[in-house]
Design a protein around this motif. Structure first.
Motif, PDB file in Angstrom:
ATOM      1  N   ILE A   3       0.760  -1.546  -0.310  1.00 45.80           N
ATOM      2  CA  ILE A   3       0.192   0.215  -0.393  1.00 45.80           C
ATOM      3  C   ILE A   3       0.533   0.998  -0.083  1.00 45.80           C
ATOM      4  O   ILE A   3       1.890   1.644   0.690  1.00 45.80           O
ATOM      5  N   ASN A   4       0.775   1.579  -1.035  1.00 46.32           N
ATOM      6  CA  ASN A   4       1.597   3.378  -1.142  1.00 46.32           C
ATOM      7  C   ASN A   4       0.075   4.657  -0.671  1.00 46.32           C
ATOM      8  O   ASN A   4      -0.971   4.787  -1.564  1.00 46.32           O
ATOM      9  N   ILE A   5       0.433   5.586   0.221  1.00 48.12           N
ATOM     10  CA  ILE A   5      -0.186   6.564   0.999  1.00 48.12           C
ATOM     11  C   ILE A   5       0.214   7.623   0.065  1.00 48.12           C
ATOM     12  O   ILE A   5       1.497   7.646   0.540  1.00 48.12           O
ATOM     13  N   GLN A   6       0.398   7.970  -0.771  1.00 40.18           N
ATOM     14  CA  GLN A   6       0.621   9.715  -0.482  1.00 40.18           C
ATOM     15  C   GLN A   6      -0.186  11.014  -0.854  1.00 40.18           C
ATOM     16  O   GLN A   6      -1.415  10.831  -0.412  1.00 40.18           O
ATOM     17  N   PRO A   7       0.017  12.256  -0.601  1.00 37.95           N
ATOM     18  CA  PRO A   7      -0.694  13.325  -1.289  1.00 37.95           C
ATOM     19  C   PRO A   7      -1.370  13.266  -2.446  1.00 37.95           C
ATOM     20  O   PRO A   7      -0.497  13.295  -3.258  1.00 37.95           O
ATOM     21  N   LEU A   8      -2.224  13.778  -2.439  1.00 42.28           N
ATOM     22  CA  LEU A   8      -3.034  14.118  -4.421  1.00 42.28           C
ATOM     23  C   LEU A   8      -2.999  15.362  -4.126  1.00 42.28           C
ATOM     24  O   LEU A   8      -3.235  16.149  -3.369  1.00 42.28           O
ATOM     25  N   GLN A  97      -6.983   2.962   8.307  1.00 41.61           N
ATOM     26  CA  GLN A  97      -6.596   3.531   9.524  1.00 41.61           C
ATOM     27  C   GLN A  97      -4.910   3.151   8.931  1.00 41.61           C
ATOM     28  O   GLN A  97      -5.020   4.537  10.033  1.00 41.61           O
ATOM     29  N   LYS A  98      -4.209   3.185   8.315  1.00 44.95           N
ATOM     30  CA  LYS A  98      -3.532   3.697   7.543  1.00 44.95           C
ATOM     31  C   LYS A  98      -3.091   5.563   7.169  1.00 44.95           C
ATOM     32  O   LYS A  98      -2.752   6.787   7.201  1.00 44.95           O
ATOM     33  N   LEU A  99      -4.139   5.595   6.941  1.00 43.01           N
ATOM     34  CA  LEU A  99      -4.469   6.840   5.908  1.00 43.01           C
ATOM     35  C   LEU A  99      -5.059   7.149   7.056  1.00 43.01           C
ATOM     36  O   LEU A  99      -4.351   8.799   7.774  1.00 43.01           O
ATOM     37  N   LEU A 100      -5.651   7.532   8.717  1.00 47.14           N
ATOM     38  CA  LEU A 100      -6.197   8.469   9.545  1.00 47.14           C
ATOM     39  C   LEU A 100      -4.446   8.666  10.433  1.00 47.14           C
ATOM     40  O   LEU A 100      -4.378   9.918  10.716  1.00 47.14           O
ATOM     41  N   GLU A 101      -4.077   7.528  10.266  1.00 50.84           N
ATOM     42  CA  GLU A 101      -2.577   7.903  10.809  1.00 50.84           C
ATOM     43  C   GLU A 101      -1.676   8.767  10.444  1.00 50.84           C
ATOM     44  O   GLU A 101      -1.073   9.606  10.830  1.00 50.84           O
ATOM     45  N   VAL A 102      -2.057   8.325   8.777  1.00 48.84           N
ATOM     46  CA  VAL A 102      -0.946   9.294   8.172  1.00 48.84           C
ATOM     47  C   VAL A 102      -1.846  10.731   8.516  1.00 48.84           C
ATOM     48  O   VAL A 102      -1.380  12.001   8.402  1.00 48.84           O
ATOM     49  N   LEU A 103      -2.475  10.773   8.278  1.00 49.23           N
ATOM     50  CA  LEU A 103      -3.013  12.841   8.580  1.00 49.23           C
ATOM     51  C   LEU A 103      -3.271  13.007  10.615  1.00 49.23           C
ATOM     52  O   LEU A 103      -2.756  13.823   9.756  1.00 49.23           O
ATOM     53  N   ILE A 104      -3.469  11.535  11.396  1.00 49.78           N
ATOM     54  CA  ILE A 104      -3.260  12.536  12.503  1.00 49.78           C
ATOM     55  C   ILE A 104      -1.905  13.117  12.766  1.00 49.78           C
ATOM     56  O   ILE A 104      -1.532  14.031  13.490  1.00 49.78           O
ATOM     57  N   SER A 105      -0.655  12.569  11.825  1.00 49.11           N
ATOM     58  CA  SER A 105       0.748  12.186  11.599  1.00 49.11           C
ATOM     59  C   SER A 105       1.488  14.005  11.655  1.00 49.11           C
ATOM     60  O   SER A 105       1.846  14.770  11.744  1.00 49.11           O
ATOM     61  N   PHE A 106       0.291  14.289  10.214  1.00 48.11           N
ATOM     62  CA  PHE A 106       0.062  15.388   9.736  1.00 48.11           C
ATOM     63  C   PHE A 106      -0.266  16.502  10.482  1.00 48.11           C
ATOM     64  O   PHE A 106       0.032  17.671  11.087  1.00 48.11           O
ATOM     65  N   CYS A 107      -0.918  16.438  11.000  1.00 52.29           N
ATOM     66  CA  CYS A 107      -1.471  17.665  12.158  1.00 52.29           C
ATOM     67  C   CYS A 107      -0.775  17.321  13.003  1.00 52.29           C
ATOM     68  O   CYS A 107      -0.884  18.725  13.250  1.00 52.29           O
ATOM     69  N   ARG A 108      -0.172  16.766  13.466  1.00 52.50           N
ATOM     70  CA  ARG A 108       0.879  16.475  14.510  1.00 52.50           C
ATOM     71  C   ARG A 108       2.260  18.034  14.155  1.00 52.50           C
ATOM     72  O   ARG A 108       2.837  18.456  14.649  1.00 52.50           O
ATOM     73  N   GLU A 109       1.849  17.607  12.935  1.00 53.46           N
ATOM     74  CA  GLU A 109       3.410  17.943  12.691  1.00 53.46           C
ATOM     75  C   GLU A 109       2.988  19.139  12.358  1.00 53.46           C
ATOM     76  O   GLU A 109       4.270  20.484  12.132  1.00 53.46           O
ATOM     77  N   ASN A 110       1.825  19.970  12.038  1.00 53.33           N
ATOM     78  CA  ASN A 110       1.962  21.122  11.634  1.00 53.33           C
ATOM     79  C   ASN A 110      -0.016  21.979  12.658  1.00 53.33           C
ATOM     80  O   ASN A 110       0.101  22.886  12.425  1.00 53.33           O
ATOM     81  N   GLY A 111       0.591  21.584  13.843  1.00 56.82           N
ATOM     82  CA  GLY A 111       0.257  22.180  14.755  1.00 56.82           C
ATOM     83  C   GLY A 111      -1.625  22.038  15.204  1.00 56.82           C
ATOM     84  O   GLY A 111      -2.424  23.006  15.716  1.00 56.82           O
ATOM     85  N   ILE A 112      -2.083  21.589  14.741  1.00 56.39           N
ATOM     86  CA  ILE A 112      -3.249  21.091  14.475  1.00 56.39           C
ATOM     87  C   ILE A 112      -3.736  19.758  15.531  1.00 56.39           C
ATOM     88  O   ILE A 112      -3.315  18.835  15.587  1.00 56.39           O
TER      89      ILE A 112
END
Length: 165
Positions: A3-8, A97-112
């Motif tokens: 599975i490859n998850i990437q920004p669109l 689950q993997k998609l949600l984890e990518v989103l949550i990591s992005f939030c942590r990195e971006n102060g959300i």
């Protein structure tokens, strides 16, 4: 299966529209059209320029899942467009689950610090998924003022990121 998850970005609009509309209309009979979702043709401006993002999950080059974040406040975002093709759902691949984890990591990195979402009560599996991931159901009137409501949504959740396990 890898599975490859990437920004669109906007170049993926047609694939996203195919994925999302078929799930909404054919699988769940939700009366929603592409005209109701102009954001799917404006990924760059609607999601990314405001500080959010849109991700896709690919298997062998095929788009099989999506998730997006709309940043609607300095430290808050809304989860949108969380979809996984029926034949790719479940614990075996764990794409949602993997998609949600990518989103949550992005939030942590971006102060959300907090994310919110709306869903439709017929999507029972989605509701169970959010609850398993520590989302807490909130009343519509308790959502942040600037939360971008979708007309179809009738159940709402919140997750405080800095308290998430």
């Amino acid at each position: 299966m890898k599975i490859n998850i990437q920004p669109l970005d906007n170049t993926y609009s047609d694939q996203l529209i195919d994925l999302i509309l078929s799930i909404q209309q054919k699988e769940f009979n939700i009366p929603i059209t592409i005209e109701d979702q102009p954001d799917l043709r404006q990924i760059d401006s609607f999601y990314q320029e405001a500080g959010g993002n849109f991700w896709g999950a690919f298997i062998d080059g095929e788009l099989v899942g999506s998730i997006a974040l709309v940043k609607f406040d300095e430290r808050a975002g809304a989860v949108r467009k969380m979809f996984v093709k029926k034949e790719f759902r479940g614990k075996e691949l764990n794409i949602a689950q993997k998609l949600l984890e990518v989103l949550i990591s992005f939030c942590r990195e971006n102060g959300i610090d907090a994310i919110y979402l709306g869903t439709v009560s017929v999507l029972k599996a989605a509701m169970r998924f959010y609850e398993r991931n520590y989302f807490v159901q909130v009343e519509k009137e308790n959502l942040p003022v600037r939360f971008p409501l979708m007309s179809a949504d009738d159940v709402f959740y919140a997750l405080k990121i800095n308290q998430a396990v």
